[in-house]
Each structure stands twice: as structure tokens, then as C-alpha cells.
Write a protein that holds these residues in place. Structure first.
Motif, mmCIF file in Angstrom:
data_model
loop_
_atom_site.group_PDB
_atom_site.id
_atom_site.type_symbol
_atom_site.label_atom_id
_atom_site.label_comp_id
_atom_site.label_asym_id
_atom_site.label_seq_id
_atom_site.Cartn_x
_atom_site.Cartn_y
_atom_site.Cartn_z
ATOM 1 N N LEU A 103 44.866 -26.498 0.110
ATOM 2 C CA LEU A 103 43.590 -27.377 0.052
ATOM 3 C C LEU A 103 43.473 -28.306 -0.974
ATOM 4 C CD1 LEU A 103 41.268 -24.057 1.002
ATOM 5 C CD2 LEU A 103 41.603 -26.022 2.504
ATOM 6 N N ALA A 104 44.158 -28.013 -2.186
ATOM 7 C CA ALA A 104 43.946 -28.970 -3.286
ATOM 8 C C ALA A 104 44.774 -30.218 -3.319
ATOM 9 C CB ALA A 104 44.293 -28.165 -4.756
ATOM 10 N N ALA A 105 45.874 -30.078 -2.581
ATOM 11 C CA ALA A 105 47.091 -30.949 -2.585
ATOM 12 C C ALA A 105 46.271 -32.329 -2.124
ATOM 13 C CB ALA A 105 48.014 -30.488 -1.930
ATOM 14 N N PRO A 106 45.364 -32.249 -1.009
ATOM 15 C CA PRO A 106 44.968 -33.654 -0.754
ATOM 16 C C PRO A 106 44.087 -34.331 -1.879
ATOM 17 C CG PRO A 106 44.720 -32.100 1.115
ATOM 18 C CD PRO A 106 45.304 -31.370 -0.155
ATOM 19 N N ILE A 107 43.337 -33.476 -2.660
ATOM 20 C CA ILE A 107 42.505 -34.143 -3.613
ATOM 21 C C ILE A 107 43.518 -34.808 -4.706
ATOM 22 C CG2 ILE A 107 40.894 -33.543 -5.562
ATOM 23 C CD1 ILE A 107 39.964 -31.031 -3.605
ATOM 24 N N PHE A 108 44.579 -34.158 -4.962
ATOM 25 C CA PHE A 108 45.485 -34.836 -5.974
ATOM 26 C C PHE A 108 45.936 -35.994 -5.472
ATOM 27 C CE2 PHE A 108 45.575 -30.429 -7.828
ATOM 28 C CZ PHE A 108 45.494 -30.576 -8.949
ATOM 29 N N GLN A 109 46.305 -35.968 -4.283
ATOM 30 C CA GLN A 109 46.851 -37.161 -3.613
ATOM 31 C C GLN A 109 45.852 -38.268 -3.473
ATOM 32 O OE1 GLN A 109 48.113 -35.023 -0.091
ATOM 33 N NE2 GLN A 109 50.393 -35.539 -0.465
ATOM 34 N N ASP A 110 44.546 -37.838 -3.385
ATOM 35 C CA ASP A 110 43.473 -38.936 -3.096
ATOM 36 C C ASP A 110 43.453 -39.560 -4.527
ATOM 37 O OD1 ASP A 110 42.880 -38.420 -0.505
ATOM 38 O OD2 ASP A 110 41.139 -37.382 -0.937
ATOM 39 N N TYR A 111 43.834 -39.041 -5.578
ATOM 40 C CA TYR A 111 43.697 -39.605 -6.846
ATOM 41 C C TYR A 111 45.193 -40.170 -7.230
ATOM 42 C CZ TYR A 111 39.099 -38.056 -7.518
ATOM 43 O OH TYR A 111 37.658 -37.616 -7.259
ATOM 44 N N GLY A 112 45.907 -40.297 -6.481
ATOM 45 C CA GLY A 112 47.319 -41.032 -6.704
ATOM 46 C C GLY A 112 48.597 -40.244 -6.838
ATOM 47 N N ALA A 113 48.394 -39.214 -6.747
ATOM 48 C CA ALA A 113 49.465 -38.243 -6.867
ATOM 49 C C ALA A 113 50.565 -38.598 -5.805
ATOM 50 C CB ALA A 113 49.197 -36.657 -6.814
ATOM 51 N N LEU A 114 51.871 -38.655 -6.170
ATOM 52 C CA LEU A 114 53.007 -38.855 -5.244
ATOM 53 C C LEU A 114 53.716 -37.842 -4.665
ATOM 54 C CD1 LEU A 114 54.700 -41.661 -7.447
ATOM 55 C CD2 LEU A 114 53.157 -42.266 -5.833
ATOM 56 N N ARG A 115 53.576 -36.777 -5.262
ATOM 57 C CA ARG A 115 54.447 -35.555 -4.730
ATOM 58 C C ARG A 115 53.691 -34.443 -5.403
ATOM 59 N NH1 ARG A 115 60.623 -34.106 -5.795
ATOM 60 N NH2 ARG A 115 60.751 -32.354 -4.282
ATOM 61 N N ILE A 116 53.712 -33.126 -4.639
ATOM 62 C CA ILE A 116 53.051 -31.927 -5.279
ATOM 63 C C ILE A 116 54.259 -31.016 -4.913
ATOM 64 C CG2 ILE A 116 51.044 -30.269 -5.287
ATOM 65 C CD1 ILE A 116 49.601 -32.920 -4.371
ATOM 66 N N VAL A 117 54.596 -29.963 -5.786
ATOM 67 C CA VAL A 117 55.566 -29.043 -5.585
ATOM 68 C C VAL A 117 54.993 -27.594 -6.249
ATOM 69 C CG1 VAL A 117 57.769 -28.123 -5.684
ATOM 70 C CG2 VAL A 117 57.514 -30.515 -5.636
ATOM 71 N N GLU A 118 54.953 -26.810 -5.217
ATOM 72 C CA GLU A 118 54.435 -25.338 -5.676
ATOM 73 C C GLU A 118 55.735 -24.488 -5.490
ATOM 74 O OE1 GLU A 118 51.496 -24.356 -6.925
ATOM 75 O OE2 GLU A 118 50.321 -26.246 -6.402
ATOM 76 N N ALA A 119 56.267 -23.989 -6.186
ATOM 77 C CA ALA A 119 57.493 -22.946 -6.133
ATOM 78 C C ALA A 119 57.225 -21.447 -6.744
ATOM 79 C CB ALA A 119 58.640 -23.580 -7.082
ATOM 80 N N TRP A 120 57.332 -20.611 -5.793
ATOM 81 C CA TRP A 120 57.042 -19.257 -5.812
ATOM 82 C C TRP A 120 58.299 -18.601 -6.821
ATOM 83 C CZ3 TRP A 120 52.502 -16.610 -5.456
ATOM 84 C CH2 TRP A 120 52.527 -15.399 -5.306
ATOM 85 N N GLY A 121 58.150 -17.940 -7.700
ATOM 86 C CA GLY A 121 59.092 -17.466 -8.541
ATOM 87 C C GLY A 121 59.997 -16.450 -7.742
ATOM 88 N N ASP A 122 61.145 -16.705 -7.835
ATOM 89 C CA ASP A 122 62.161 -15.965 -7.237
ATOM 90 C C ASP A 122 63.461 -15.221 -7.779
ATOM 91 O OD1 ASP A 122 63.587 -15.232 -4.436
ATOM 92 O OD2 ASP A 122 64.980 -16.632 -5.073
#
Length: 118
Positions: A25-44
Motif C-alpha cells: 500500500l505504501a509503495a505507490p505513495i513513494f513512487q508518486d513522489y519520485g521513488a524509482l525502486r522500492i525493495v522490501e527484504a525479509w530477514g532470512d
């Protein structure tokens, strides 16, 4: 060269699906403000260190997993402008409750000194 916003977040392992939903849900907000890429990595593979480590950095408790995230911005100016504008974006008020302790989340901005992608 781009600018990177890095985040470490301790998330209760049982809240993995809720965290993923919030991130989606948050990713499109960041993208609307200019974010080029968003990565969420779950600790493994997040080992305990001898002096410090990712878990201690966010005071992760038993039953929590550390999430390592980064947002790539075109430049520092876009990042700073977005951070300021997002503070009053009403869409944040429509988000579900954070499925983690936001007081232990940490973030910072980073200027890349090497990027092998070009």
C-alpha cells in the motif's frame, strides 16, 4: 547517480503478511513522489554478531524478524522534497496500523559511491 534511503525494521514474525500488505500500500505513495525502486527484504540469514548486528541495531526481540528495505531515488533533492511533502499526505492516515514497533525502526539517506548497474 541515485540516492538511497535505507531502513531496518523489527517486525513480529507472525505479522509478515500484514507487513507485506502495508508495504504494498505504501509503495505507490513513494513512487508518486519520485521513488524509482522500492525493495522490501525479509530477514532470512541474519546472524548474531560479536559486537553488534542487525538485530541489536533495532533491539529485535524473540519472535521478530529484521526487515531490510531500501528506496532508490533519482537524487538527494528528490528524496528530501518527497520526505517533506509526504509528512502531510492524507493517504498515510488511510493506512492500516503498523504491524511493528515504529520506535525501533531506523532509516537514513545514503549517497552511493559504487553502483555496478551502470
Amino acid at each position: 547517480m541515485s540516492y538511497i534511503q535505507g531502513l531496518l525494521i523489527p517486525v513480529p514474525t507472525k505479522n509478515k503478511d500484514a507487513y507485506k500488505k502495508l508495504a504494498e500500500l505504501a509503495a505507490p505513495i513513494f513512487q508518486d513522489y519520485g521513488a524509482l525502486r522500492i525493495v522490501e527484504a525479509w530477514g532470512d540469514a541474519v546472524p548474531d554478531g560479536k559486537v553488534t548486528d542487525f538485530k541489536r541495531a533495532v533491539k529485535a526481540e524473540d519472535g521478530e524478524t529484521v526487515v531490510f528495505s531500501w528506496i532508490e531515488w533519482p537524487d538527494k533533492q528528490t528524496y528530501e522534497s518527497a520526505a517533506e511533502k509526504m509528512e502531510t499526505d492524507p493517504r498515510w492516515g488511510e493506512m492500516p496500523e503498523m504491524p511493528f514497533d515504529g520506535k525501533r525502526m531506523m532509516w537514513a539517506g545514503f549517497a552511493p559511491i559504487l553502483d555496478t548497474t551502470g
